[in-house]
Design a protein around this motif. Structure first.
Motif, mmCIF file in Angstrom:
data_model
loop_
_atom_site.group_PDB
_atom_site.id
_atom_site.type_symbol
_atom_site.label_atom_id
_atom_site.label_comp_id
_atom_site.label_asym_id
_atom_site.label_seq_id
_atom_site.Cartn_x
_atom_site.Cartn_y
_atom_site.Cartn_z
ATOM 1 N N ALA A 197 1.051 -0.905 -0.218
ATOM 2 C CA ALA A 197 -0.483 -0.101 -0.054
ATOM 3 C C ALA A 197 0.726 1.235 -0.545
ATOM 4 O O ALA A 197 0.872 2.413 -0.749
ATOM 5 N N LEU A 198 1.671 1.769 0.713
ATOM 6 C CA LEU A 198 2.532 2.616 0.942
ATOM 7 C C LEU A 198 3.263 2.469 -0.300
ATOM 8 O O LEU A 198 4.037 3.912 -0.582
ATOM 9 N N PHE A 199 3.823 2.131 -1.012
ATOM 10 C CA PHE A 199 4.727 1.568 -2.145
ATOM 11 C C PHE A 199 3.509 1.813 -3.336
ATOM 12 O O PHE A 199 4.232 1.794 -4.788
ATOM 13 N N GLY A 200 2.573 1.227 -3.477
ATOM 14 C CA GLY A 200 1.426 1.853 -4.778
ATOM 15 C C GLY A 200 1.458 0.912 -5.833
ATOM 16 O O GLY A 200 1.856 0.394 -6.745
ATOM 17 N N LEU A 201 1.700 -0.820 -4.665
ATOM 18 C CA LEU A 201 2.405 -1.826 -5.659
ATOM 19 C C LEU A 201 1.498 -2.783 -5.633
ATOM 20 O O LEU A 201 0.079 -3.012 -4.529
ATOM 21 N N GLN A 202 1.263 -3.812 -6.618
ATOM 22 C CA GLN A 202 0.114 -4.875 -6.377
ATOM 23 C C GLN A 202 0.273 -5.566 -5.672
ATOM 24 O O GLN A 202 1.269 -6.747 -5.555
ATOM 25 N N CYS A 203 -0.901 -6.782 -4.511
ATOM 26 C CA CYS A 203 -0.254 -7.476 -3.872
ATOM 27 C C CYS A 203 -1.305 -8.421 -3.692
ATOM 28 O O CYS A 203 -2.507 -8.253 -3.799
ATOM 29 N N VAL A 204 -0.863 -9.743 -3.856
ATOM 30 C CA VAL A 204 -1.421 -11.110 -3.818
ATOM 31 C C VAL A 204 -1.138 -11.621 -2.608
ATOM 32 O O VAL A 204 -0.017 -11.958 -3.084
ATOM 33 N N VAL A 205 -1.783 -12.340 -1.894
ATOM 34 C CA VAL A 205 -1.294 -12.955 -0.360
ATOM 35 C C VAL A 205 -2.681 -14.282 -0.280
ATOM 36 O O VAL A 205 -3.605 -14.686 -1.074
ATOM 37 N N ARG A 210 -8.139 -7.060 7.527
ATOM 38 C CA ARG A 210 -6.372 -6.260 7.653
ATOM 39 C C ARG A 210 -5.990 -6.430 6.392
ATOM 40 O O ARG A 210 -6.083 -4.586 5.316
ATOM 41 N N MET A 211 -5.787 -7.345 6.091
ATOM 42 C CA MET A 211 -5.700 -7.103 3.818
ATOM 43 C C MET A 211 -6.571 -6.574 3.430
ATOM 44 O O MET A 211 -5.658 -5.673 2.587
ATOM 45 N N LYS A 212 -7.212 -7.216 3.327
ATOM 46 C CA LYS A 212 -8.034 -6.887 2.231
ATOM 47 C C LYS A 212 -8.182 -5.274 2.292
ATOM 48 O O LYS A 212 -8.535 -4.194 1.184
ATOM 49 N N LEU A 213 -8.384 -4.004 3.766
ATOM 50 C CA LEU A 213 -8.319 -3.077 3.762
ATOM 51 C C LEU A 213 -7.274 -1.770 3.010
ATOM 52 O O LEU A 213 -7.372 -1.243 2.726
ATOM 53 N N LEU A 214 -6.041 -3.356 3.766
ATOM 54 C CA LEU A 214 -5.109 -2.191 2.604
ATOM 55 C C LEU A 214 -4.797 -2.620 1.076
ATOM 56 O O LEU A 214 -3.454 -2.338 0.551
ATOM 57 N N GLY A 215 -6.145 -2.979 0.832
ATOM 58 C CA GLY A 215 -6.073 -3.258 -0.634
ATOM 59 C C GLY A 215 -5.386 -4.441 -1.150
ATOM 60 O O GLY A 215 -5.237 -4.716 -2.656
ATOM 61 N N ALA A 216 -5.014 -5.835 -0.792
ATOM 62 C CA ALA A 216 -4.278 -6.642 -1.211
ATOM 63 C C ALA A 216 -5.924 -7.552 -1.577
ATOM 64 O O ALA A 216 -6.513 -7.639 -1.207
#
Lengths: 412, 274
Positions: free
Chosen positions: A142-150, A166-172
């Motif tokens: 989120a901080l660096f504007g990267l796509q994240c898949v967990v 939490r992860m979803k809120l953070l855009g992952a």
């Protein structure tokens, strides 16, 4: 223990990524060039003062380091009360739970995300068990504007709902993994499969000191900030080194981060606490060092829980973060050399200490480090009062309150 | 001459490539698995790849993951897989058999003993997915001593700098993984393969088989013509899986459905122009 002790315990790994016979790069050819690229990029980055300065700045202003060293006075007194005369060691906590996102995981994640950016990767994947590493990775992305898949085992998605949200809120994007027992091991399989399929734009941010070389070394190096700080803080607090370090071990990143800077200090004893689940002599535990044997999984040779035919056995622990049938290869090496002692703590012992620490210190510890506390409960009353035990309190327990409530029969 | 070398030499003389089929041993049970494998040469398979079931097949897609789970449930072990090859070999002395799997079951069996026993059981080559050239000294000397070929994977990510190193450690044939990805997920286009294979040929005289993503008779025919062989795995495993009953047990027509598919693939490979 038929090997002779090396001159230093801190020189590993060798150029093949091995700690003695452990470690290595056991991956499919498709991944091999990538692993070599990560290694090259890591070697360049750690020699680059600008990279290290950027990481240090993030640790200070974003993560909130240094994390404090806390003398757990009430817990110390509690164990002294029932200890024999003159016994009851002083207990200190290295408070990694105060880091942003609530655990030590963020230390190495920040560095790895900087590395991924340096490598020009725009998509980050991660595996997670308890969700702490997933949250840390989602945060940095989120901080660096990267796509994240967990990738997260479906069983863990179920028992770690707050972290999933939490992860979803953070855009992952959180992908529940249903293969196998649907826990951390299977999440790691799935992350590796994803990486093979997306080699060109994806960086795999591994959360622990396991996986193919250079991950065990790289994650260790970035977690060593824990032990380095603790060493200095202990000098200030007590004017000397601690006598015993204690940390829980699943994959073993929090333990390695605390232990490694002290490995060549012979006066410092170290204990890694494995999850003994329902008991080390039952079939439900995650004690790969105490009950496993060497094998190859997830890119490295290490102690694994496996059957007689080399099939991997599912681990069990109340703590999703320790629920893994392997352990970082450097721990296997330290185990065989006898430099670190590895013991177990059961689900119920961890639950008991989870509550005790909350009540006495006003700190709700993660279930992972509650296993470390469980060993301290046994150890502290046997040591003289002037001895010092230092625990890596690697994460906070907010994420575990639902699990704990369920085990205590409380409806939330 | 090894069975693998003899097979490729004979196919070269016939002017065609090889059909390599992949199935997991013990899928869905030992008896059905043996019966199918025995039927493969007659249906047109030139080389038989036998998957060794493992709990954590990291390079495999969902179809082969499920096959491994069925096989393990049916009691598959590495000694059991070797026994299966022995049984097959008692009736067929020419069709090469290659074991494909992951390292840990072999490590657990004991590397020295495994190589000796595998060769004695009639295994001709090994593909160990998670032992790259960097770790080859783990098993290469023992495999060589036992006369087993070590077949290496070459991937699209294996660049020119790396290729000689990978190929120098290879014997039998080269297995070209045609996609970056796991088994059974997507396929490489014909023109991509036409560019990829000559790149590898510059570094080796060994036969090259194309695998991962080869599903249809047309794709198999094309791959066998562009390279020296086509490996079909997931598509056959899918057919087998679809033929099973709700409990995952073989139905009376399981074997026929699988072998019919192999016949179709073999026909395409045989009629493909070189």
């Amino acid at each position: 223990m038929n090997q002779s002790a090396p001159n230093s315990f801190r020189q590993g790994p060798d150029n093949r990524g091995r700690f003695g016979q452990f470690g290595g790069r056991f991956v499919a050819e498709t991944l091999m060039p990538l692993i070599l690229e990560v290694e090259q990029a890591y070697n360049a980055a750690k020699a680059d003062p600008a990279f290290m300065a950027e990481w240090r700045l993030l640790l200070k202003d974003y993560v909130g380091r240094p994390s404090p060293l806390w003398y757990a006075g009430r817990l110390t007194e509690h164990f002294r009360a029932t200890a024999p005369e003159g016994k009851g060691a002083k207990i200190y906590f290295k408070r990694e739970e105060l880091n942003h996102t609530g655990a030590h995981k963020i230390n190495a994640v920040m560095a790895q995300i900087l590395l991924a950016r340096r490598m020009g990767r725009k998509r980050i994947i991660a595996e997670t068990g308890a969700g702490q590493h997933g949250v840390a990775t989602a945060t940095a992305c989120a901080l660096f504007g990267l796509q994240c898949v967990v990738f997260m085992g479906a069983t863990d998605v179920e028992r770690q709902q707050p972290n999933v949200f939490r992860m979803k809120l953070l855009g992952a994007e959180v992908i529940p993994v249903t293969s196998g027992a649907a826990t951390l091991k299977d999440a790691m399989n799935e992350a590796l499969r994803d990486w093979v399929a997306n080699v060109h734009d994806t960086y795999y941010c591994i959360g622990t000191v396991a996986g193919p070389h250079p991950y065990p070394t790289m994650v260790r190096d970035f977690q060593c900030v824990i032990g380095e700080e603790a060493k200095e803080q202990m000098q200030q607090a007590e004017g000397r080194l601690p006598d015993v370090l204690v940390a829980a071990v699943g994959g073993g990143s929090s333990a390695m981060g605390l232990f490694h800077p002290f490995l060549d200090d012979p006066s410092v004893a170290m204990v890694g606490v494995e999850a003994a689940g329902r008991g080390m002599d039952t079939e439900e535990h995650a004690a790969s060092l105490n009950r496993g044997r060497p094998g190859v999984l997830h890119g490295n040779r290490t102690y694994l829980l496996q059957d007689g035919d080399g099939q991997i056995i599912e681990a069990h622990s109340i703590s999703a973060g320790l629920d893994y049938p392997g352990i970082g290869p450097e721990h296997s090496w330290l185990h065989e050399l006898g430099r670190v002692q590895y013991v177990g703590a059961t689900d119920s012992e961890a639950l008991e200490q989870f509550q005790l620490c909350s009540k006495l210190e006003g700190i709700i510890p993660a279930l992972e480090c509650s296993h470390g506390l469980a060993h301290i409960a046994k150890l502290a009353p046997t040591l003289d009062r002037d001895k010092i035990i230092l625990l890596n309190l690697s994460g906070r327990g907010d994420k575990d309150i639902f699990t704990v409530a369920k085990h205590l029969g409380v409806q939330l | 001459m090894s069975r693998i070398a003899a097979k490729f030499a004979s196919l070269k003389a016939q002017g065609r490539g090889a059909l390599v089929t992949y199935l997991q041993a013990y899928d869905p049970d030992a008896a059905t698995s043996l019966a199918i494998i025995r039927g493969l040469p007659g249906a047109g398979a030139d080389i038989i790849e036998v998957g060794v079931p493992f709990t954590d097949p990291m390079a495999d897609g969902p179809a082969i993951q499920r096959a491994a789970q069925r096989a393990l449930k049916a009691g598959a072990t590495l000694p059991g897989v070797l026994a299966l090859v022995r049984d097959f070999r008692s009736g067929d002395d020419t069709t090469p058999v290659v074991l494909m799997g992951y390292y840990n079951p072999i490590l657990s069996y004991g590397i020295d003993r495994f190589c000796v026993d595998a060769a004695a059981s009639g295994v001709d080559g090994l593909i160990i997915v998670d032992v790259p050239p960097e770790e080859a000294d783990e098993i290469e000397p023992q495999a060589k001593a036992a006369g087993l070929d070590l077949i290496r994977l070459v991937a699209p990510t294996t660049d020119d700098e790396r290729l000689p190193r990978v190929l120098s450690a290879t014997s039998g044939f080269v297995y070209y993984v045609s996609i970056t990805g796991i088994t059974g997920t997507r396929s490489a286009a014909k023109d991509v393969l036409e560019a990829a294979i000559p790149r590898i040929r510059r570094f080796t005289d060994l036969p090259i088989a194309i695998g991962f993503g080869v599903r249809t008779p047309q794709q198999a025919g094309e791959a066998a013509a562009i390279a020296d062989g086509a490996v079909v795995g997931t598509a056959i495993v899918d057919t087998l899986a679809a033929s099973l009953d709700e409990q995952g047990h073989a139905r009376p027509d399981t074997m026929r459905l699988v072998l019919d598919q192999v016949r179709g693939l073999a026909e395409a490979v045989r009629s493909a122009a070189r």
